[in-house]
Design a protein around this motif. Structure first.
Motif, PDB file in Angstrom:
ATOM      1  N   VAL A   1      -2.584  -9.931   2.334  1.00 21.68           N
ATOM      2  CA  VAL A   1      -1.164 -10.201   2.232  1.00 21.68           C
ATOM      3  C   VAL A   1      -0.510 -10.416   3.599  1.00 21.68           C
ATOM      4  CG1 VAL A   1      -0.292  -7.822   2.329  1.00 21.68           C
ATOM      5  CG2 VAL A   1       0.888  -9.521   0.896  1.00 21.68           C
ATOM      6  N   LEU A   2      -1.184 -10.012   4.664  1.00 24.29           N
ATOM      7  CA  LEU A   2      -0.670 -10.202   6.020  1.00 24.29           C
ATOM      8  C   LEU A   2      -1.257 -11.445   6.682  1.00 24.29           C
ATOM      9  CD1 LEU A   2      -0.739  -6.523   7.361  1.00 24.29           C
ATOM     10  CD2 LEU A   2       1.164  -7.762   6.296  1.00 24.29           C
TER      11      LEU A   2
ATOM     12  N   ASP B   1      -0.164  -5.571  -3.182  1.00 26.78           N
ATOM     13  CA  ASP B   1      -1.439  -6.206  -2.853  1.00 26.78           C
ATOM     14  C   ASP B   1      -2.014  -5.523  -1.608  1.00 26.78           C
ATOM     15  OD1 ASP B   1      -3.598  -7.782  -2.242  1.00 26.78           O
ATOM     16  OD2 ASP B   1      -2.493  -9.686  -2.213  1.00 26.78           O
ATOM     17  N   ARG B   2      -3.044  -4.710  -1.793  1.00 25.42           N
ATOM     18  CA  ARG B   2      -3.608  -3.942  -0.681  1.00 25.42           C
ATOM     19  C   ARG B   2      -5.019  -4.425  -0.319  1.00 25.42           C
ATOM     20  NH1 ARG B   2       0.790  -0.563   0.689  1.00 25.42           N
ATOM     21  NH2 ARG B   2      -0.642   0.985   1.590  1.00 25.42           N
ATOM     22  N   ARG B   3      -5.396  -5.600  -0.773  1.00 26.94           N
ATOM     23  CA  ARG B   3      -6.740  -6.108  -0.508  1.00 26.94           C
ATOM     24  C   ARG B   3      -6.965  -6.345   0.987  1.00 26.94           C
ATOM     25  NH1 ARG B   3      -7.074 -11.415  -2.867  1.00 26.94           N
ATOM     26  NH2 ARG B   3      -4.795 -11.345  -2.569  1.00 26.94           N
ATOM     27  N   ALA B   4      -8.139  -5.957   1.451  1.00 28.10           N
ATOM     28  CA  ALA B   4      -8.482  -6.126   2.861  1.00 28.10           C
ATOM     29  C   ALA B   4      -9.991  -6.199   3.003  1.00 28.10           C
ATOM     30  CB  ALA B   4      -7.933  -4.974   3.687  1.00 28.10           C
TER      31      ALA B   4
ATOM     32  N   LEU C   1       2.737  -2.561   5.341  1.00 26.43           N
ATOM     33  CA  LEU C   1       2.418  -2.681   3.918  1.00 26.43           C
ATOM     34  C   LEU C   1       3.315  -1.835   3.028  1.00 26.43           C
ATOM     35  CD1 LEU C   1      -1.493  -2.655   4.052  1.00 26.43           C
ATOM     36  CD2 LEU C   1       0.013  -4.614   3.696  1.00 26.43           C
ATOM     37  N   ARG C   2       4.313  -1.218   3.611  1.00 29.20           N
ATOM     38  CA  ARG C   2       5.204  -0.373   2.821  1.00 29.20           C
ATOM     39  C   ARG C   2       5.807  -1.175   1.660  1.00 29.20           C
ATOM     40  NH1 ARG C   2       7.815   4.323   4.123  1.00 29.20           N
ATOM     41  NH2 ARG C   2       7.298   4.059   6.341  1.00 29.20           N
ATOM     42  N   GLY C   3       5.670  -0.668   0.434  1.00 25.30           N
ATOM     43  CA  GLY C   3       6.221  -1.317  -0.744  1.00 25.30           C
ATOM     44  C   GLY C   3       5.411  -2.499  -1.242  1.00 25.30           C
TER      45      GLY C   3
END
Length: 211
Positions: A77-78, A124-127, A119-121
């Motif tokens: 997401v980043l 999508d935490r995929r890494a 990533l607060r809130g």
């Protein structure tokens, strides 16, 4: 087959990992710091370019075959950040007089805090941890060996575990039900992005660097 490689890094943890991973070939790995070689600049946008630059620098300064790893954490997401900037993702003002390992630990903690804030809130935490290994027979080697390993996971909401280094406490491996920092050294070395890259590098060395 090369029997001695210079690791283009002063990271003791990385040296220990690569020593274990390259042991099957009987290759001794020595840190460039032991030869008084300064770390190379890493101005590039990709792991591949930086690893190649570091390997060339170490090979030229030592006159020996060299291997370099450029690795980091890429969060979907980043847009892939922190990426090549993983080691210094957060600004750090360390107290004067602290040793290298203490500074590194402080930097790791700051990096983790910044990532959690970014990533607060976010759902999508995929890494993925990504490692690119480059090995050179000499600084002008026109045929560098390149191996890439990717280890997918998810970013936790808070650190878990005391092992490893860097972002290990924040990366959750769902299939194992643990963070990377909760894995034993043997298990991590068998599964990690660097382990995957090293396995491919072993095969490449056997094929292309055989006597």
């Amino acid at each position: 087959m090369a029997t001695h490689l210079i690791l283009a890094s002063n990271n003791r943890a990385k040296l220990a990992e690569l020593e274990r991973l390259l042991a099957p070939l009987g290759i001794a790995v020595q840190s460039q710091a032991e030869l008084g070689i300064a770390e190379a600049d890493e101005p590039h946008a990709s792991f591949l370019e930086n690893a190649l630059a570091k390997a060339r620098h170490a090979a030229a300064a030592s006159g020996l075959p060299a291997i370099a790893d450029d690795s980091g954490l890429c969060v979907a997401v980043l847009g892939g950040a922190p990426g090549v900037g993983s080691a210094h993702y957060a600004a750090l003002e360390a107290p004067a007089g602290v040793d290298r390992e203490t500074r590194r630990a402080l930097q790791d903690a700051a990096n983790n805090r910044r990532l959690l804030e970014a990533l607060r809130g976010t759902r999508d935490r995929r890494a993925s941890f990504v490692s690119t290994l480059v090995a050179l027979r000499h600084a002008g080697d026109p045929e560098p060996l390149v191996a890439v390993g990717r280890w997918p996971g998810e970013i936790l909401d808070a650190p878990r575990g005391d092992g490893g280094f860097g972002y290990d406490p924040l990366v959750w491996i769902a299939a194992l039900g643990r963070s990377v920092a909760e894995l034993g050294a043997a298990q991590k070395n068998a599964l990690s992005h660097r382990a995957l890259a090293a396995r491919d590098m072993l095969a490449l060395m056997r094929e292309h660097w055989r006597p």
